[in-house]
Design a protein around this motif. Structure first.
Motif, PDB file in Angstrom:
ATOM      1  N   MET A  60       0.270   1.554  11.491  1.00  0.00           N
ATOM      2  CA  MET A  60       1.401   1.817  12.367  1.00  0.00           C
ATOM      3  C   MET A  60       1.078   1.440  13.800  1.00  0.00           C
ATOM      4  SD  MET A  60       1.152   5.959  12.026  1.00  0.00           S
ATOM      5  CE  MET A  60       2.542   6.286  13.065  1.00  0.00           C
ATOM      6  N   THR A  61       2.101   0.997  14.505  1.00  0.00           N
ATOM      7  CA  THR A  61       2.019   0.716  15.936  1.00  0.00           C
ATOM      8  C   THR A  61       3.086   1.551  16.622  1.00  0.00           C
ATOM      9  OG1 THR A  61       3.581  -1.141  15.837  1.00  0.00           O
ATOM     10  CG2 THR A  61       1.249  -1.642  15.430  1.00  0.00           C
ATOM     11  N   ASP A  62       3.264   1.330  17.918  1.00  0.00           N
ATOM     12  CA  ASP A  62       4.289   2.080  18.656  1.00  0.00           C
ATOM     13  C   ASP A  62       5.694   1.716  18.209  1.00  0.00           C
ATOM     14  OD1 ASP A  62       2.335   3.361  20.089  1.00  0.00           O
ATOM     15  OD2 ASP A  62       2.389   1.959  21.779  1.00  0.00           O
ATOM     16  N   GLU A  63       5.841   0.541  17.591  1.00  0.00           N
ATOM     17  CA  GLU A  63       7.180   0.071  17.238  1.00  0.00           C
ATOM     18  C   GLU A  63       7.399  -0.134  15.742  1.00  0.00           C
ATOM     19  OE1 GLU A  63       7.819  -3.460  19.471  1.00  0.00           O
ATOM     20  OE2 GLU A  63       7.962  -2.427  21.401  1.00  0.00           O
ATOM     21  N   HIS A  64       6.323  -0.343  14.972  1.00  0.00           N
ATOM     22  CA  HIS A  64       6.498  -0.707  13.568  1.00  0.00           C
ATOM     23  C   HIS A  64       5.616   0.132  12.634  1.00  0.00           C
ATOM     24  CE1 HIS A  64       7.803  -4.453  15.681  1.00  0.00           C
ATOM     25  NE2 HIS A  64       8.766  -4.386  14.765  1.00  0.00           N
ATOM     26  N   LEU A  65       6.071   0.202  11.381  1.00  0.00           N
ATOM     27  CA  LEU A  65       5.288   0.794  10.293  1.00  0.00           C
ATOM     28  C   LEU A  65       5.027  -0.278   9.247  1.00  0.00           C
ATOM     29  CD1 LEU A  65       7.255   4.132   9.622  1.00  0.00           C
ATOM     30  CD2 LEU A  65       5.199   3.855  11.006  1.00  0.00           C
ATOM     31  N   GLU A  66       3.776  -0.351   8.768  1.00  0.00           N
ATOM     32  CA  GLU A  66       3.461  -1.230   7.652  1.00  0.00           C
ATOM     33  C   GLU A  66       3.349  -0.375   6.399  1.00  0.00           C
ATOM     34  OE1 GLU A  66       0.104  -3.715   8.332  1.00  0.00           O
ATOM     35  OE2 GLU A  66       0.908  -4.566  10.198  1.00  0.00           O
ATOM     36  N   VAL A  67       4.289  -0.606   5.466  1.00  0.00           N
ATOM     37  CA  VAL A  67       4.404   0.232   4.273  1.00  0.00           C
ATOM     38  C   VAL A  67       4.028  -0.572   3.037  1.00  0.00           C
ATOM     39  CG1 VAL A  67       5.957   1.669   2.881  1.00  0.00           C
ATOM     40  CG2 VAL A  67       6.240   1.578   5.371  1.00  0.00           C
ATOM     41  N   LEU A  68       3.014  -0.109   2.305  1.00  0.00           N
ATOM     42  CA  LEU A  68       2.619  -0.727   1.046  1.00  0.00           C
ATOM     43  C   LEU A  68       3.583  -0.291  -0.047  1.00  0.00           C
ATOM     44  CD1 LEU A  68       0.582  -2.293  -0.766  1.00  0.00           C
ATOM     45  CD2 LEU A  68      -0.678  -0.135  -1.004  1.00  0.00           C
ATOM     46  N   ASP A  69       4.232  -1.251  -0.703  1.00  0.00           N
ATOM     47  CA  ASP A  69       5.179  -0.955  -1.785  1.00  0.00           C
ATOM     48  C   ASP A  69       4.385  -0.630  -3.051  1.00  0.00           C
ATOM     49  OD1 ASP A  69       7.184  -0.890  -3.714  1.00  0.00           O
ATOM     50  OD2 ASP A  69       8.389  -2.385  -2.648  1.00  0.00           O
ATOM     51  N   LEU A  70       4.459   0.633  -3.486  1.00  0.00           N
ATOM     52  CA  LEU A  70       3.677   1.068  -4.651  1.00  0.00           C
ATOM     53  C   LEU A  70       4.425   0.893  -5.962  1.00  0.00           C
ATOM     54  CD1 LEU A  70       2.188   4.370  -3.164  1.00  0.00           C
ATOM     55  CD2 LEU A  70       1.026   2.169  -3.420  1.00  0.00           C
ATOM     56  N   GLY A  71       5.751   0.933  -5.909  1.00  0.00           N
ATOM     57  CA  GLY A  71       6.554   0.810  -7.124  1.00  0.00           C
ATOM     58  C   GLY A  71       6.541   2.082  -7.946  1.00  0.00           C
ATOM     59  N   VAL A  72       7.700   2.683  -8.132  1.00  0.00           N
ATOM     60  CA  VAL A  72       7.783   3.960  -8.837  1.00  0.00           C
ATOM     61  C   VAL A  72       7.278   3.835 -10.270  1.00  0.00           C
ATOM     62  CG1 VAL A  72       9.337   5.771  -9.659  1.00  0.00           C
ATOM     63  CG2 VAL A  72       9.686   4.760  -7.398  1.00  0.00           C
ATOM     64  N   GLU A  73       7.742   2.796 -10.985  1.00  0.00           N
ATOM     65  CA  GLU A  73       7.336   2.635 -12.383  1.00  0.00           C
ATOM     66  C   GLU A  73       5.839   2.379 -12.492  1.00  0.00           C
ATOM     67  OE1 GLU A  73       9.645  -0.254 -14.448  1.00  0.00           O
ATOM     68  OE2 GLU A  73      11.555   0.735 -14.034  1.00  0.00           O
ATOM     69  N   ARG A  74       5.295   1.590 -11.565  1.00  0.00           N
ATOM     70  CA  ARG A  74       3.863   1.293 -11.601  1.00  0.00           C
ATOM     71  C   ARG A  74       3.036   2.561 -11.367  1.00  0.00           C
ATOM     72  NH1 ARG A  74       3.779  -2.947  -8.143  1.00  0.00           N
ATOM     73  NH2 ARG A  74       2.545  -2.047  -6.459  1.00  0.00           N
ATOM     74  N   MET A  75       3.497   3.407 -10.422  1.00  0.00           N
ATOM     75  CA  MET A  75       2.789   4.656 -10.144  1.00  0.00           C
ATOM     76  C   MET A  75       2.852   5.610 -11.331  1.00  0.00           C
ATOM     77  SD  MET A  75       3.742   5.556  -6.209  1.00  0.00           S
ATOM     78  CE  MET A  75       2.812   7.081  -6.241  1.00  0.00           C
ATOM     79  N   MET A  76       4.021   5.723 -11.935  1.00  0.00           N
ATOM     80  CA  MET A  76       4.184   6.641 -13.065  1.00  0.00           C
ATOM     81  C   MET A  76       3.432   6.149 -14.299  1.00  0.00           C
ATOM     82  SD  MET A  76       5.930   9.199 -11.989  1.00  0.00           S
ATOM     83  CE  MET A  76       6.352  10.016 -13.519  1.00  0.00           C
ATOM     84  N   GLY A  77       3.102   4.860 -14.333  1.00  0.00           N
ATOM     85  CA  GLY A  77       2.401   4.299 -15.475  1.00  0.00           C
ATOM     86  C   GLY A  77       0.889   4.361 -15.365  1.00  0.00           C
ATOM     87  N   ARG A  78       0.370   4.801 -14.227  1.00  0.00           N
ATOM     88  CA  ARG A  78      -1.080   4.887 -14.058  1.00  0.00           C
ATOM     89  C   ARG A  78      -1.640   6.049 -14.897  1.00  0.00           C
ATOM     90  NH1 ARG A  78      -3.291   3.941  -8.023  1.00  0.00           N
ATOM     91  NH2 ARG A  78      -5.126   3.494  -9.286  1.00  0.00           N
ATOM     92  N   HIS A  79      -2.903   5.941 -15.223  1.00  0.00           N
ATOM     93  CA  HIS A  79      -3.527   7.034 -15.962  1.00  0.00           C
ATOM     94  C   HIS A  79      -4.994   7.144 -15.573  1.00  0.00           C
ATOM     95  CE1 HIS A  79      -4.367   3.486 -18.487  1.00  0.00           C
ATOM     96  NE2 HIS A  79      -5.511   4.104 -18.765  1.00  0.00           N
ATOM     97  N   ALA A  80      -5.523   8.328 -15.772  1.00  0.00           N
ATOM     98  CA  ALA A  80      -6.934   8.589 -15.494  1.00  0.00           C
ATOM     99  C   ALA A  80      -7.458   9.531 -16.568  1.00  0.00           C
ATOM    100  CB  ALA A  80      -7.109   9.202 -14.106  1.00  0.00           C
ATOM    101  N   TRP A  81      -8.472   9.098 -17.298  1.00  0.00           N
ATOM    102  CA  TRP A  81      -9.100   9.899 -18.347  1.00  0.00           C
ATOM    103  C   TRP A  81      -8.067  10.426 -19.350  1.00  0.00           C
ATOM    104  CZ3 TRP A  81     -14.000   9.190 -18.918  1.00  0.00           C
ATOM    105  CH2 TRP A  81     -14.741  10.004 -19.776  1.00  0.00           C
ATOM    106  N   GLY A  82      -7.094   9.545 -19.678  1.00  0.00           N
ATOM    107  CA  GLY A  82      -6.075   9.893 -20.658  1.00  0.00           C
ATOM    108  C   GLY A  82      -4.920  10.702 -20.104  1.00  0.00           C
ATOM    109  N   ILE A  83      -4.938  11.016 -18.805  1.00  0.00           N
ATOM    110  CA  ILE A  83      -3.869  11.815 -18.201  1.00  0.00           C
ATOM    111  C   ILE A  83      -2.929  10.898 -17.413  1.00  0.00           C
ATOM    112  CG2 ILE A  83      -3.346  13.580 -16.454  1.00  0.00           C
ATOM    113  CD1 ILE A  83      -4.452  14.771 -18.965  1.00  0.00           C
TER     114      ILE A  83
END
Length: 465
Positions: free
Chosen positions: A232-255
């Motif tokens: 972020m700067t005084d005027e702008h935000l840099e936002v990484l697009d994570l994607g809802v479906e991609r986030m919900m599809g992640r898993h760790a140790w079977g969870i």
């Protein structure tokens, strides 16, 4: 008795629990005078030699006061010794510190039926209030019942210790994410998007979210967008697009995450660039399970860390742990049942659950440690899971965080509605302090898990009981 001064300065009378909460608290009152009743010194003297986990804080406080009062005469100690030079900056103390020995009210003016320590400390404040009018006398204590007794006895000003309190109400505590009404893109008037490999970064106007901070997640009500503030700067935000479906599809140790809150938590837990992850939320929201699953994934599957250290706040452990049989890990087992319960859940479908748990605990080098024995250590290349951290003060959390060396990731979990400490509330808990202090640190992320996913019974109980 402290010298009478102008009415614009105050006299603060400190209770023992203030100096145990923060040993150098007497230096936090700027131009105002501080009075330590003799009863407080007696209580500190008793505690410093005890086996309680606050014994060290008592010794630190006593040494600090002795350094200031070492060359003072008995008269100086009663009238007050200046604290000038003890600090720097606008908050440095300029008032005086004095020891007050008059512990009883004059004959016929007693308001208490017993001579308990709390009553004697309140009497000190009442004496000062009567003799130093119109100067304001304030009793500072974290004991709620003592505050009620003091007011009932006629003391006009009674306060909690708030110098380490960063918010006035728990509803103002950062959640770690911002949810936009409707659709996120309806709020954005101009955007510059760049794609590198699988990652897309959107540069948007900061007016969309003026109070944004690093590693804050951005989601919307419609569930169409999920992003993370990377820069972020005084005027702008840099936002990484994570994607809802991609986030919900992640898993760790079977969870896999059951809701967007758990998905954001899992993203932060699995991100090697984030050194501190703070998980808050009600019982049953998945804090411990997610932390353990992510830790096992990173240690066993990805070989990113060497070991997992699990610790938690155990108020009575300093006195009782020595009487339990076995090694430190075995002594800690009763307090860390939440971790072993979560391990069982993660391996419930295995043919031999107990065998799988023993294998994984050895493979991942899972160690159970007491918070009280973390002091003085330097932990390298490990994942530290600090469970039930809502019961710790800011100074206790600092002790643990400063143990974390190079390549160590700390996961703090806690439920601010289940504080067991006598002197902490949701707004004064060290966990709350940690969330606000690390909000703008690029190496940390906070997630408030607000959905109970343990069972419908637990969900109903959380809402209705």
């Amino acid at each position: 008795m402290p010298r009478k001064k102008a009415a614009d300065t105050k006299i603060y009378v400190l209770d023992t629990n203030i100096l145990l909460h923060e040993p150098l608290a007497f230096m936090s009152f700027k131009e105002h005078d501080v009075v330590i009743p003799m009863t407080v010194l007696e209580e500190l003297d008793y505690i410093k030699d005890s086996k309680k986990d606050v014994a060290r804080d008592a010794r630190v406080s006593i040494r600090s006061m002795e350094d200031l009062l070492r060359d003072a005469s008995p008269d100086d100690m009663v009238e007050g010794v200046s604290m000038k030079g003890l600090g720097s900056g606008p908050s440095a103390p300029t008032g005086s510190l004095s020891i007050f020995t008059d512990l009883t009210m004059p004959e016929g003016q007693q308001v208490f039926t017993s001579n308990e320590n709390d009553n004697r400390i309140i009497n000190v404040a009442l004496n000062l209030q009567a003799s130093h009018k119109p100067q304001q006398v304030v009793l500072v204590t974290k004991d709620l019942n003592m505050r009620l007794k003091a007011k009932g006895a006629g003391l006009a000003n009674v306060e909690d210790y708030r110098t380490d309190q960063l918010i006035t109400d728990i509803k103002y505590l950062s959640k770690g994410y911002h949810k936009f009404e409707g659709n996120f893109w309806d709020k954005v008037k101009s955007v510059d998007s760049q794609t590198e490999g699988r990652d897309t970064v959107h540069t948007i106007d900061k007016k969309v979210l003026p109070e944004a901070y690093i590693n804050e997640f951005l989601i919307d009500e419609e569930g169409t967008f999920a992003g993370l503030v990377e820069h972020m700067t005084d005027e702008h935000l840099e936002v990484l697009d994570l994607g809802v479906e991609r986030m919900m599809g992640r898993h760790a140790w079977g969870i896999s995450p059951k809701n967007i809150g758990q998905a954001m938590a899992m993203h932060a837990l699995l991100d090697p660039h984030i050194d501190l992850v703070i998980l808050t939320g009600p019982a049953g929201s998945g804090k411990t399970l997610l932390a353990l699953a992510a830790a096992l994934e990173m240690v066993v599957e990805r070989n990113m860390y060497d070991k997992i250290i699990v610790t938690r706040s155990t108020p009575e452990i300093a006195e009782s742990i020595g009487f339990l049989p076995g090694t430190e890990e075995e002594k800690m087992a009763p307090w860390l049942a939440a971790i072993t319960d979560s391990l069982e859940v993660l391996h419930k479908n295995d043919e031999n659950v107990k065998g799988s748990m023993n294998y994984i605990m050895e493979k991942a080098n899972i160690q159970f440690k007491s918070v009280n024995f973390m002091r003085g250590r330097s932990i390298q290349n490990a994942i530290v899971i600090l469970d039930e951290s809502q019961n710790l003060t800011a100074s206790q959390l600092k002790t643990i965080i400063t143990r974390c060396g190079e390549g160590t990731k700390l996961i703090c979990g806690g439920n601010l509605s289940q504080i067991d400490s006598n002197y902490l509330s949701a707004v004064t808990s060290g966990l709350t302090y940690l969330v606000e202090k690390f909000k703008n640190f690029s190496g940390s992320a906070t997630i408030n898990l607000d959905g109970v996913v343990r069972s419908r019974l637990a969900e109903f109980a959380e809402k209705e009981l």
